[in-house]
Design a protein around this motif. Structure first.
Motif, PDB file in Angstrom:
ATOM      1  N   SER A 142       2.819  13.413  -8.020  1.00 51.56           N
ATOM      2  CA  SER A 142       1.482  13.299  -7.457  1.00 51.56           C
ATOM      3  C   SER A 142       1.286  11.879  -6.925  1.00 51.56           C
ATOM      4  N   GLY A 143       0.220  11.688  -6.138  1.00 51.73           N
ATOM      5  CA  GLY A 143      -0.047  10.367  -5.587  1.00 51.73           C
ATOM      6  C   GLY A 143      -0.240   9.313  -6.662  1.00 51.73           C
ATOM      7  N   GLY A 144      -0.951   9.675  -7.747  1.00 47.91           N
ATOM      8  CA  GLY A 144      -1.181   8.726  -8.833  1.00 47.91           C
ATOM      9  C   GLY A 144       0.100   8.352  -9.554  1.00 47.91           C
ATOM     10  N   SER A 177       9.700  12.481  -4.866  1.00 43.86           N
ATOM     11  CA  SER A 177       9.067  13.309  -3.833  1.00 43.86           C
ATOM     12  C   SER A 177       8.214  14.425  -4.428  1.00 43.86           C
ATOM     13  N   SER A 198      -5.047   2.807  -5.986  1.00 42.10           N
ATOM     14  CA  SER A 198      -5.263   3.945  -5.096  1.00 42.10           C
ATOM     15  C   SER A 198      -4.577   5.189  -5.663  1.00 42.10           C
ATOM     16  N   GLY A 199      -5.322   6.240  -5.890  1.00 42.71           N
ATOM     17  CA  GLY A 199      -4.755   7.477  -6.422  1.00 42.71           C
ATOM     18  C   GLY A 199      -4.748   7.585  -7.928  1.00 42.71           C
ATOM     19  N   LYS A 207       3.150   8.413  -8.246  1.00 37.34           N
ATOM     20  CA  LYS A 207       3.928   7.562  -7.336  1.00 37.34           C
ATOM     21  C   LYS A 207       3.421   6.123  -7.413  1.00 37.34           C
ATOM     22  N   ARG A 208       2.095   5.985  -7.525  1.00 37.83           N
ATOM     23  CA  ARG A 208       1.523   4.638  -7.599  1.00 37.83           C
ATOM     24  C   ARG A 208       1.985   3.940  -8.874  1.00 37.83           C
ATOM     25  N   ARG A 209       2.097   4.689  -9.959  1.00 40.06           N
ATOM     26  CA  ARG A 209       2.555   4.098 -11.228  1.00 40.06           C
ATOM     27  C   ARG A 209       4.020   3.691 -11.142  1.00 40.06           C
ATOM     28  N   GLN A 256       0.834  -1.199   0.000  1.00 39.03           N
ATOM     29  CA  GLN A 256       0.000   0.000   0.000  1.00 39.03           C
ATOM     30  C   GLN A 256       0.872   1.254   0.000  1.00 39.03           C
ATOM     31  N   GLU A 257       1.953   1.217   0.739  1.00 37.78           N
ATOM     32  CA  GLU A 257       2.906   2.326   0.772  1.00 37.78           C
ATOM     33  C   GLU A 257       4.298   1.761   0.514  1.00 37.78           C
ATOM     34  N   ASP A 312      -6.433   7.884 -11.671  1.00 39.79           N
ATOM     35  CA  ASP A 312      -7.689   8.379 -12.229  1.00 39.79           C
ATOM     36  C   ASP A 312      -8.324   7.274 -13.082  1.00 39.79           C
TER      37      ASP A 312
END
Length: 292
Positions: free
Chosen positions: A134-136, A131, A161-162, A138-140, A81-82, A164
């Motif tokens: 965006s959250g999306g 850093s 998560s995050g 980072k997820r990629r 998840q993180e 679109d």
């Protein structure tokens, strides 16, 4: 190719997070569906070898993963998840670092990184610091690192998560293609992530697997319990307190069309509907609908 989860349990003092879970995963996309707190992340961490079970074991092709050690890590990909990263790392730096940890040669890693950055639409920002993403995005990056070593077993914890809606579609297509001859396990509480691509699904509730099967089989659990009806908008609040609502649509004439769950018809004139995975999820986890 087979991943066996054999009676696995994880006990934390007075709480049993995972309770006697047994599953046999074969090549294809597997969905692990459940509300937050169902025990999905704990189960995945044990499959990844990060946490030790209180009892039970995980076997890959008949051998316990603790015995396989490095050989298991070589064929395993994991997106938690993180995921951690050094703030000064760019996307390229980070993926090269992870590729080295996974034992890829420099030439292999550069080739693989190029392919994956194109697949997750990050090639034009490869030198940007993670850093600053965006959250999306980072997820990629996390999805790319999980795929670096072309794992035979890929475990993804809440992977979209995050992201679109467009990114989710691309991700699902990528996974469908990747899972042709590999085992892919996706843990999620977002039904659309797995509804159309999962070979098989397992539903987890309060630490237990309560059902497994293909989507068409599982949705029959709510067959005859899904209804639709048109009501006056002034009646909506009253019915929302009485029955679980799946969808609410405002009609042009001022009426409201609702899709709801109930053992028998509640709203006069209701029509029985074909069940979907979302209906099953809200039937099993009604508290999720209230949270949303």
């Amino acid at each position: 190719m087979e991943l066996e989860i054999c009676g696995i349990t994880k006990q934390y003092k007075d709480k049993c997070a995972v309770d006697q879970v047994s599953l046999t995963l074969t090549p294809g996309v597997w969905g692990l569906l459940g509300a937050n707190g169902a025990g999905k992340t704990t189960l995945m961490r044990m499959i990844a070898g990060i946490q030790r079970p209180t009892s039970g074991c995980v076997r890959y092709d008949g051998i316990e993963i603790g015995t396989l050690k490095e050989a298991y890590r070589d064929i395993f990909g994991y997106l938690p998840q993180e995921f951690g990263f050094y703030p000064s790392f760019s996307i390229q730096d980070y993926l090269e670092y992870i590729a080295a940890l996974k034992g890829l040669t420099k030439a292999e890693s550069l080739k693989r990184i190029q392919i994956l950055l194109e697949r997750v639409s990050l090639s034009n920002v490869r030198n940007k610091k993670i850093s600053k993403l965006s959250g999306g995005m980072k997820r990629r990056v996390g999805i790319a690192q999980a795929l670096l070593n072309e794992p035979e077993v890929l475990v993804l914890d809440e992977p979209t998560s995050g992201l679109d809606p467009g990114e989710r579609v691309k991700f699902r297509n990528l996974l469908s293609e990747f899972a042709h001859d590999r085992i892919v396990l996706i843990s999620t509480h977002i039904v659309s992530d797995i509804e159309y691509i999962a070979t098989c699904n397992a539903i987890m509730k309060e630490g237990k697997i309560i059902a497994t099967g293909k989507t068409k089989e599982l949705v029959q659990m709510v067959s005859g319990k899904v209804w639709s009806a048109n009501i006056d908008s002034r009646e909506l609040e009253e019915y929302e307190h009485r029955i679980p609502m799946v969808n609410v649509y405002n009609e042009e004439n001022g009426d409201v069309k609702v899709r709801y769950l109930a053992e028998t018809e509640v709203i006069p004139g209701s029509k029985s509907e074909e069940p979907r995975m979302e209906d099953l999820y809200l039937w099993l986890f009604p508290e999720s609908g209230k949270e949303d």
